[in-house]
Write a protein that holds these residues in place. Structure first.
Motif, PDB file in Angstrom:
ATOM      1  N   GLY A 106      -1.888  -7.828  11.506  1.00 45.68           N
ATOM      2  CA  GLY A 106      -1.995  -8.310  10.131  1.00 45.68           C
ATOM      3  C   GLY A 106      -2.227  -7.195   9.127  1.00 45.68           C
ATOM      4  N   PHE A 107      -2.865  -6.112   9.583  1.00 44.16           N
ATOM      5  CA  PHE A 107      -3.133  -4.992   8.685  1.00 44.16           C
ATOM      6  C   PHE A 107      -1.847  -4.290   8.276  1.00 44.16           C
ATOM      7  N   THR A 108      -0.831  -4.336   9.123  1.00 40.51           N
ATOM      8  CA  THR A 108       0.428  -3.666   8.788  1.00 40.51           C
ATOM      9  C   THR A 108       1.071  -4.275   7.549  1.00 40.51           C
ATOM     10  N   MET A 109       0.996  -5.598   7.401  1.00 41.20           N
ATOM     11  CA  MET A 109       1.548  -6.227   6.203  1.00 41.20           C
ATOM     12  C   MET A 109       0.643  -6.007   4.997  1.00 41.20           C
ATOM     13  N   ARG A 110      -0.645  -5.883   5.221  1.00 41.26           N
ATOM     14  CA  ARG A 110      -1.555  -5.612   4.110  1.00 41.26           C
ATOM     15  C   ARG A 110      -1.312  -4.229   3.510  1.00 41.26           C
ATOM     16  N   LEU A 111      -0.759  -3.318   4.307  1.00 42.12           N
ATOM     17  CA  LEU A 111      -0.452  -1.989   3.784  1.00 42.12           C
ATOM     18  C   LEU A 111       0.505  -2.063   2.605  1.00 42.12           C
ATOM     19  N   VAL A 112       1.467  -2.990   2.662  1.00 42.81           N
ATOM     20  CA  VAL A 112       2.440  -3.132   1.582  1.00 42.81           C
ATOM     21  C   VAL A 112       1.734  -3.528   0.289  1.00 42.81           C
ATOM     22  N   PHE A 113       0.894  -4.538   0.359  1.00 46.43           N
ATOM     23  CA  PHE A 113       0.202  -5.014  -0.830  1.00 46.43           C
ATOM     24  C   PHE A 113      -0.775  -3.963  -1.354  1.00 46.43           C
ATOM     25  N   SER A 114      -1.465  -3.277  -0.448  1.00 41.12           N
ATOM     26  CA  SER A 114      -2.422  -2.256  -0.878  1.00 41.12           C
ATOM     27  C   SER A 114      -1.715  -1.095  -1.564  1.00 41.12           C
TER      28      SER A 114
END
Length: 262
Positions: free
Chosen positions: A86-94
Motif C-alpha cells: 500500500g505504501f507504493t501507491m502512497r508514494l505517488v500522492f506524497s
C-alpha cells in the motif's frame, strides 16, 4: 448430518484470515481507501469480501493453526507485506503533495494553510489542490480497480507462507521512499523556475531603483506569476500522474517478488 473436523475448520479459517489481514493492511495504507471519508467498517467489510472472493484461487495455505504462535507470526507478516504494498501507491500522492508544498512556499502561500480532514493536519492550499487533482485523476484512470488487481496478483507473486520474508524488500521500499523529494522537486520545477526568474528580476529592479518598494510589488507579482505558471503546467500533471501510478504498480510487483526471494 454434516460433520466438520477441527482440521477443516482451521484450514477454512486460515484460508480467509491470512488474506484478509494482507488486504486490510493495503487498504489501511492506500491513499484512496484509507481516506477518512470511507468508514472503517466499510474498509473491513470490503476486505472480508475480497478475501472471500479470491480465496478459491489462492495457492495452498501453510498447514498451521491460525490461532497458534506461528499463525500469529504469519498474520504479522501479512500485515507488514500489505503495508509495504500500500505504501507504493502512497508514494505517488506524497510526491504530488510535495510538489504542491514546494510551489506554495515559493509563491508566498506558505501561510495559506487550513485544516485538511483527509490527512488530519494543516496543509498548504496548493498542496491540497494538488492532492485533490491527483485523486480525481486516480479515479478517472480506474486506479481504485488497479489497486484491487494489484492485491489479487500479489498473492500469486508472494503466496502466503510460514517462511520468513526477505529483508531486501525493506531496503527497496526505503530507496523508493527517497524518491518523494526528487519527484516533488521535478513536478514543481516549472513553477519554481518561473518564480526564480521573477525574484531575480525584482532583485535587479531593487538595485537599479533603491526607492522601489519590494514588499509592496514583489509579493503580488510572485503570487500572480506563480498562479499563472501553475495554471499552464496543469495539463502536464495527468500524464505524469499516470506514469507514476504505473511505476508504483511495477514497484509493488517487484516488492512482492523480492519479499519472496525472487
Amino acid at each position: 448430518m454434516i460433520t466438520l473436523t477441527d482440521a477443516q475448520i482451521q484450514a477454512w479459517l486460515g484460508m480467509l484470515l491470512w488474506p484478509f489481514f494482507r488486504i486490510l493492511a493495503i487498504f489501511a495504507m492506500d491513499p484512496f481507501y484509507s481516506s477518512r471519508s470511507i468508514p472503517v467498517r466499510v474498509r473491513v467489510g470490503l476486505s472480508m469480501l475480497l478475501a472471500i472472493l479470491i480465496a478459491p484461487s489462492l495457492p495452498p495455505m501453510p498447514a498451521i493453526e491460525p490461532v497458534s504462535a506461528l499463525g500469529i507470526l504469519v498474520i504479522a507478516q501479512q500485515l507488514l507485506i500489505g503495508l509495504a504494498i500500500g505504501f507504493t501507491m502512497r508514494l505517488v500522492f506524497s510526491s504530488i503533495e510535495m510538489a504542491g508544498h514546494l510551489a506554495g512556499l515559493q509563491m508566498g502561500l506558505g501561510f495559506a494553510s487550513f485544516y485538511d480532514p483527509q490527512h488530519g493536519t494543516n496543509t498548504v492550499v496548493v498542496a491540497q489542490f494538488a492532492s485533490l487533482l491527483t485523486i480525481l485523476v486516480f479515479l478517472a484512470m480506474n486506479g481504485h480497480l488497479l489497486v484491487i488487481e494489484t492485491i489479487a496478483r500479489s498473492f500469486v507473486l508472494l503466496p502466503i507462507s510460514d517462511q520468513p520474508m526477505k529483508l531486501a524488500g525493506l531496503k527497496l521500499l526505503v530507496d523508493a521512499g527517497g524518491q518523494i523529494f526528487t519527484l516533488g522537486l521535478l513536478l514543481s520545477l516549472p513553477v519554481m523556475a518561473a518564480l526564480l526568474i521573477t525574484n531575480l528580476s525584482i532583485g535587479v529592479m531593487s538595485r537599479a531603483a533603491p526607492q522601489f518598494n519590494v514588499f509592496a510589488v514583489g509579493f503580488p507579482l510572485t503570487l500572480g506569476i506563480g498562479v499563472a505558471a501553475l495554471y499552464f503546467s496543469l495539463p502536464q500533471f495527468p500524464p505524469h500522474i499516470h506514469r507514476l501510478m504505473e511505476e508504483a504498480t511495477r514497484l509493488a510487483y517487484r516488492l512482492a517478488k523480492v519479499f519472496g526471494g525472487g
